[in-house]
Each structure stands twice: as structure tokens, then as C-alpha cells.
Design a protein around this motif. Structure first.
Motif, PDB file in Angstrom:
ATOM      1  N   ALA A   7       4.174   7.823   1.470  1.00 35.35           N
ATOM      2  CA  ALA A   7       2.744   8.108   1.598  1.00 35.35           C
ATOM      3  C   ALA A   7       2.318   8.914   0.382  1.00 35.35           C
ATOM      4  CB  ALA A   7       2.451   8.890   2.882  1.00 35.35           C
ATOM      5  N   GLY A   8       1.003   9.026   0.182  1.00 35.46           N
ATOM      6  CA  GLY A   8       0.553   9.813  -0.957  1.00 35.46           C
ATOM      7  C   GLY A   8      -0.950   9.870  -1.072  1.00 35.46           C
ATOM      8  N   LYS A   9      -1.399  10.769  -1.938  1.00 33.98           N
ATOM      9  CA  LYS A   9      -2.814  10.910  -2.270  1.00 33.98           C
ATOM     10  C   LYS A   9      -2.919  11.365  -3.718  1.00 33.98           C
ATOM     11  CE  LYS A   9      -5.954  12.305   0.625  1.00 33.98           C
ATOM     12  NZ  LYS A   9      -6.443  11.018   1.139  1.00 33.98           N
ATOM     13  N   SER A  58       4.727  11.683  -0.586  1.00 34.32           N
ATOM     14  CA  SER A  58       5.696  11.951   0.469  1.00 34.32           C
ATOM     15  C   SER A  58       6.820  10.932   0.329  1.00 34.32           C
ATOM     16  CB  SER A  58       5.017  11.836   1.838  1.00 34.32           C
ATOM     17  OG  SER A  58       5.898  12.192   2.874  1.00 34.32           O
ATOM     18  N   VAL A  59       8.018  11.438   0.062  1.00 36.29           N
ATOM     19  CA  VAL A  59       9.122  10.575  -0.359  1.00 36.29           C
ATOM     20  C   VAL A  59      10.377  10.927   0.430  1.00 36.29           C
ATOM     21  CG1 VAL A  59      10.598   9.982  -2.333  1.00 36.29           C
ATOM     22  CG2 VAL A  59       8.150  10.364  -2.678  1.00 36.29           C
ATOM     23  N   ALA A  60      11.111   9.918   0.868  1.00 41.69           N
ATOM     24  CA  ALA A  60      12.401  10.167   1.510  1.00 41.69           C
ATOM     25  C   ALA A  60      13.315  10.888   0.523  1.00 41.69           C
ATOM     26  CB  ALA A  60      13.026   8.853   1.951  1.00 41.69           C
ATOM     27  N   PRO A  61      14.111  11.858   0.982  1.00 34.53           N
ATOM     28  CA  PRO A  61      14.941  12.638   0.051  1.00 34.53           C
ATOM     29  C   PRO A  61      15.815  11.784  -0.859  1.00 34.53           C
ATOM     30  CG  PRO A  61      14.938  13.669   2.206  1.00 34.53           C
ATOM     31  CD  PRO A  61      14.218  12.361   2.370  1.00 34.53           C
ATOM     32  N   LEU A 110       0.800  -1.218   0.000  1.00 33.93           N
ATOM     33  CA  LEU A 110       0.000   0.000   0.000  1.00 33.93           C
ATOM     34  C   LEU A 110       0.837   1.274   0.000  1.00 33.93           C
ATOM     35  CD1 LEU A 110      -2.812  -0.740   2.626  1.00 33.93           C
ATOM     36  CD2 LEU A 110      -3.014  -0.766   0.126  1.00 33.93           C
ATOM     37  N   ILE A 111       0.266   2.294  -0.630  1.00 34.92           N
ATOM     38  CA  ILE A 111       0.627   3.688  -0.375  1.00 34.92           C
ATOM     39  C   ILE A 111      -0.561   4.267   0.382  1.00 34.92           C
ATOM     40  CG2 ILE A 111       1.101   5.943  -1.384  1.00 34.92           C
ATOM     41  CD1 ILE A 111       2.110   4.466  -3.892  1.00 34.92           C
ATOM     42  N   THR A 112      -0.355   4.812   1.566  1.00 34.18           N
ATOM     43  CA  THR A 112      -1.469   5.341   2.339  1.00 34.18           C
ATOM     44  C   THR A 112      -1.307   6.840   2.568  1.00 34.18           C
ATOM     45  OG1 THR A 112      -0.700   5.266   4.645  1.00 34.18           O
ATOM     46  CG2 THR A 112      -1.307   3.162   3.617  1.00 34.18           C
ATOM     47  N   SER A 113      -2.343   7.433   3.141  1.00 31.47           N
ATOM     48  CA  SER A 113      -2.315   8.856   3.490  1.00 31.47           C
ATOM     49  C   SER A 113      -1.747   9.092   4.882  1.00 31.47           C
ATOM     50  CB  SER A 113      -3.740   9.428   3.440  1.00 31.47           C
ATOM     51  OG  SER A 113      -4.319   9.243   2.174  1.00 31.47           O
ATOM     52  N   PHE A 114      -1.384   8.028   5.590  1.00 27.59           N
ATOM     53  CA  PHE A 114      -1.096   8.124   7.021  1.00 27.59           C
ATOM     54  C   PHE A 114       0.381   7.970   7.375  1.00 27.59           C
ATOM     55  CE2 PHE A 114      -5.512   6.954   6.605  1.00 27.59           C
ATOM     56  CZ  PHE A 114      -6.141   7.730   7.572  1.00 27.59           C
ATOM     57  N   ASP A 115       1.260   7.917   6.392  1.00 24.62           N
ATOM     58  CA  ASP A 115       2.646   7.560   6.676  1.00 24.62           C
ATOM     59  C   ASP A 115       3.676   8.606   6.270  1.00 24.62           C
ATOM     60  OD1 ASP A 115       2.044   4.983   7.788  1.00 24.62           O
ATOM     61  OD2 ASP A 115       1.574   4.315   5.755  1.00 24.62           O
ATOM     62  N   ALA A 116       3.246   9.831   5.957  1.00 25.90           N
ATOM     63  CA  ALA A 116       4.222  10.891   5.680  1.00 25.90           C
ATOM     64  C   ALA A 116       4.999  11.214   6.955  1.00 25.90           C
ATOM     65  CB  ALA A 116       3.516  12.136   5.164  1.00 25.90           C
ATOM     66  N   ARG A 117       6.291  11.460   6.813  1.00 19.35           N
ATOM     67  CA  ARG A 117       7.145  11.708   7.976  1.00 19.35           C
ATOM     68  C   ARG A 117       7.887  13.031   7.831  1.00 19.35           C
ATOM     69  NH1 ARG A 117      10.394   5.951   8.399  1.00 19.35           N
ATOM     70  NH2 ARG A 117       8.567   4.561   8.361  1.00 19.35           N
ATOM     71  N   LEU A 125      10.292  14.756   1.374  1.00 20.80           N
ATOM     72  CA  LEU A 125       9.982  15.752   0.355  1.00 20.80           C
ATOM     73  C   LEU A 125       8.569  15.504  -0.161  1.00 20.80           C
ATOM     74  CD1 LEU A 125      13.300  15.885  -1.707  1.00 20.80           C
ATOM     75  CD2 LEU A 125      12.536  17.434   0.108  1.00 20.80           C
ATOM     76  N   LEU A 126       7.878  16.581  -0.515  1.00 20.67           N
ATOM     77  CA  LEU A 126       6.548  16.481  -1.109  1.00 20.67           C
ATOM     78  C   LEU A 126       6.696  16.628  -2.614  1.00 20.67           C
ATOM     79  CD1 LEU A 126       3.455  16.303  -0.459  1.00 20.67           C
ATOM     80  CD2 LEU A 126       3.437  18.797  -0.756  1.00 20.67           C
ATOM     81  N   ILE A 127       6.411  15.551  -3.335  1.00 18.01           N
ATOM     82  CA  ILE A 127       6.535  15.545  -4.791  1.00 18.01           C
ATOM     83  C   ILE A 127       5.152  15.652  -5.415  1.00 18.01           C
ATOM     84  CG2 ILE A 127       7.119  14.099  -6.783  1.00 18.01           C
ATOM     85  CD1 ILE A 127       9.500  13.068  -5.189  1.00 18.01           C
ATOM     86  N   ALA A 128       5.004  16.562  -6.362  1.00 16.95           N
ATOM     87  CA  ALA A 128       3.786  16.663  -7.161  1.00 16.95           C
ATOM     88  C   ALA A 128       4.078  16.060  -8.525  1.00 16.95           C
ATOM     89  CB  ALA A 128       3.347  18.113  -7.308  1.00 16.95           C
ATOM     90  N   ALA A 129       3.273  15.078  -8.919  1.00 16.26           N
ATOM     91  CA  ALA A 129       3.391  14.448 -10.235  1.00 16.26           C
ATOM     92  C   ALA A 129       2.089  14.705 -10.984  1.00 16.26           C
ATOM     93  CB  ALA A 129       3.644  12.953 -10.099  1.00 16.26           C
ATOM     94  N   ILE A 130       2.142  15.518 -12.038  1.00 21.71           N
ATOM     95  CA  ILE A 130       0.942  15.957 -12.747  1.00 21.71           C
ATOM     96  C   ILE A 130       1.193  15.908 -14.248  1.00 21.71           C
ATOM     97  CG2 ILE A 130      -0.712  17.839 -13.073  1.00 21.71           C
ATOM     98  CD1 ILE A 130       0.096  18.900 -10.321  1.00 21.71           C
TER      99      ILE A 130
END
Length: 324
Positions: free
Chosen positions: A211-213, A265-268, A154-161, A165-170
Motif C-alpha cells: 500500500a502507499g500514498k 507499506s511494504v512486507a519486511p 494498483l497501489i492503494t491506500s487501503f491495503d497496509a497490514r 514496514l513503513l518506507i519513506a522515499a523522498i
């Protein structure tokens, strides 16, 4: 990207008051009314409910549409009914397996464009429509769609630390269709649509995403707030790092609902590898901020900072999640 004269406080205030941002406040009321919390089965707050099946996870996602959206463009509403649910499944690190539709209409003829949109999107994305519920005696058009899927990891919404880094992929290869809906899917070949969504479960399997959404109603800024609250963290978004398509103001881009868009949400140390997966398919992906301790979601531009929302002081989803 922002300019030197950006009024961050004014921008934050306008975004905070925008209907697409305010609409998500109803989630907390619904959760309370159903007696749920972030600890309930399926974990409300995630993009799809995830239920362990012994070998991985069964995923269930659903979406209902406001009548005005359906009436304005029934075919596009039908397409979106499939598209947004498939994004929810992908955001969880999953692959969709089946689609169920619920249609209300005054007649079969009135429902035809809606059903055509559902059918066309299901064919394009390669996920079967397997039935649902239909009522041709309703006073107006109505639509809800559910999707089933599976995930190994899973990728969940509950595991950002804090420290992520916050990555936007669009996918920027689109245009606005109505409201703030930025669609890059309608002209894309089916193999591209399917391959793009497959990036997310591939990233999950590789353990590259914490984590992610998917970016939904409320856009980048509203989705960042939901991710922050679910994970019990703060998030800082750097306006200078935003890269809207040509001609789109950063303010509108922050609240836009892209047909393909995810916040991760990704480790640097994993950020370059994650961005490269998207770039290989022509999708813009870059770090636009970072995850911090606390509960504040803030906008920055150089040395300037403005608070958008503090989810500890004013819960947005109100799921009862503790803060980092």
C-alpha cells in the motif's frame, strides 16, 4: 534524526495543531456532503480515483490551489498543478496519459505565468496538455488541474497490514520554495523526473508494495495518518530513523510537502528491494516506522512514545473504514 531531549508530547501537539495537518479535516466534510464513503466508486481516500477497465485501471486525479499560493508565484503554481497530480497517479502504481487545466484570471496577460508553468512542467514530465477550461474575466487568479492515467496493478491506500514496514522515499536534492513546499524538481533534467516517477508502477508490477500514498499537504505525519485510517491500522514513526536534508529540523520535515515523496507499506522481506530501486536513482528511501494493529499513529524516540492521532477516536478522513 531526533535528539535525546526531544519533547515528543510537545512535538505531537504542535503537529496536530498545524494548519497543514488540520486542513485535511475538510475531506471528511466533503465526502459526507457528497454522500460518499471508502466503498464508493473510485474509492475516496486514495490518491486518485481508480476505475476498472477490463484490462487494468483508469486513473483520475485532480488538484485545486488556494488563491494565496497561486498569487504568490503563478509560474510555480502552474508547475505544481502538473507535478502533484503526476505524483498522485504514480502513487497508485500508474502512468499519467493526459493533463487538463482549469484557469481563471483577470486577463490573458495575467494568466501567462500560470500557463507557462503548466506548459513547462508538462514538457518536462512528458505528459501532454490536452485542454481544459479558461476564464479571462475572473477577478483573481485561480487554478485547478486534472490528470488521467492508467495502471496495470494498483497501489492503494487501503491495503497496509500490521507487520509491514513503513518506507519513506523522498528526493533530498531540493530546497524550500514557499511555505513548507520542498522542491527537488525544478533543476532536475526531464529524463530524471520521468524515470523517478516510473519507479512506482514498476514496483506495483513487481508486487513489492502492499500500500502507499504520495506525501502531500500535511507531510510525512499527515500522510501516515491518512494511510493508517484508510487501511484501518495503526502506524508508529521512529524519529531516529528520519533523515532530513542538512539544516532542516525533524519537526519541519515531518510536515513538509516534498516534490517527490512517497510513504509505502511494504512486507519486511521486500523492504531492501524496494529501497534499492530508489537508491539506484539517488532518492533516499528507508524504513521510518512500522504498521501495527489498532488506530493510533504514534511518534517514538528510543523508549519514549507520544500519540499523534487516534483515527478511531477522532476520524481524520472519516471514510467509515473498519480497524484492524
Amino acid at each position: 534524526m531526533a535528539g535525546a531531549s526531544t519533547d515528543l508530547a510537545g512535538l505531537a501537539e504542535r503537529l496536530r495543531a498545524h494548519p497543514s495537518i488540520r486542513s485535511k479535516l475538510g475531506i471528511g466534510q466533503a465526502v459526507a456532503g457528497l454522500g460518499l464513503s471508502a466503498g464508493a466508486p473510485g474509492r475516496p481516500g486514495d490518491d486518485a480515483a481508480a476505475l476498472a477497465n477490463g484490462a487494468g485501471w483508469d486513473l483520475l486525479a485532480g488538484e485545486g490551489f488556494i488563491p494565496g499560493f497561486v498569487e504568490e508565484n503563478p509560474w510555480f503554481a502552474g508547475w505544481c498543478g502538473v507535478m502533484v497530480n503526476l505524483s498522485d497517479i504514480a502513487a497508485m502504481g500508474g502512468r499519467a496519459t493526459a493533463i487538463l487545466d482549469q484557469i481563471w484570471a483577470p486577463s490573458a496577460a495575467a494568466a501567462r505565468p500560470l500557463m507557462d508553468g503548466l506548459r513547462d512542467a508538462a514538457a518536462a514530465y512528458g505528459v501532454p496538455l490536452v485542454g481544459g477550461h479558461t476564464n479571462f474575466g475572473a477577478p483573481a487568479l485561480g487554478l485547478a488541474v486534472s490528470v488521467l492515467g492508467k495502471a496495470e496493478r494498483l497501489i492503494t491506500s487501503f491495503d497496509a497490514r500490521p507487520g509491514d514496514l513503513l518506507i519513506a522515499a523522498i528526493d533530498p536534492r531540493g530546497a524550500y520554495v514557499n511555505f513548507d513546499n520542498f522542491c527537488a524538481a525544478l533543476e532536475a533534467p526531464p529524463e530524471r523526473l520521468r524515470g523517478d516517477l516510473a519507479i512506482l508502477p514498476d514496483l506495483a508490477a513487481a508486487g513489492l508494495v502492499r500500500a502507499g500514498k504520495d506525501i502531500s499537504q500535511g507531510g510525512i505525519i499527515g500522510t501516515a495518518l491518512m494511510l493508517a485510517e484508510c487501511s484501518g491500522v495503526g502506524i508508529e514513526i521512529d524519529l531516529a530513523a528520519l533523515t532530513p536534508p542538512r539544516g532542516i529540523a525533524p519537526e519541519r520535515w515531518l510536515r513538509s510537502f516534498p516534490s517527490f515523496g512517497f510513504l509505502l507499506s511494504v512486507a519486511p522481506e521486500a523492504a531492501n528491494a524496494v529501497c534499492a530501486r530508489f537508491a539506484a536513482r539517488g532518492i533516499d528511501a528507508a524504513a521510518i516506522g512500522r504498521v501495527l494493529p489498532g488506530s493510533a499513529v504514534t511518534l517514538t524516540d528510543g523508549e519514549d512514545r507520544a500519540l499523534f492521532w487516534d483515527h478511531a477516536a477522532t476520524p481524520y478522513l472519516d471514510l467509515g473504514v473498519p480497524h484492524a
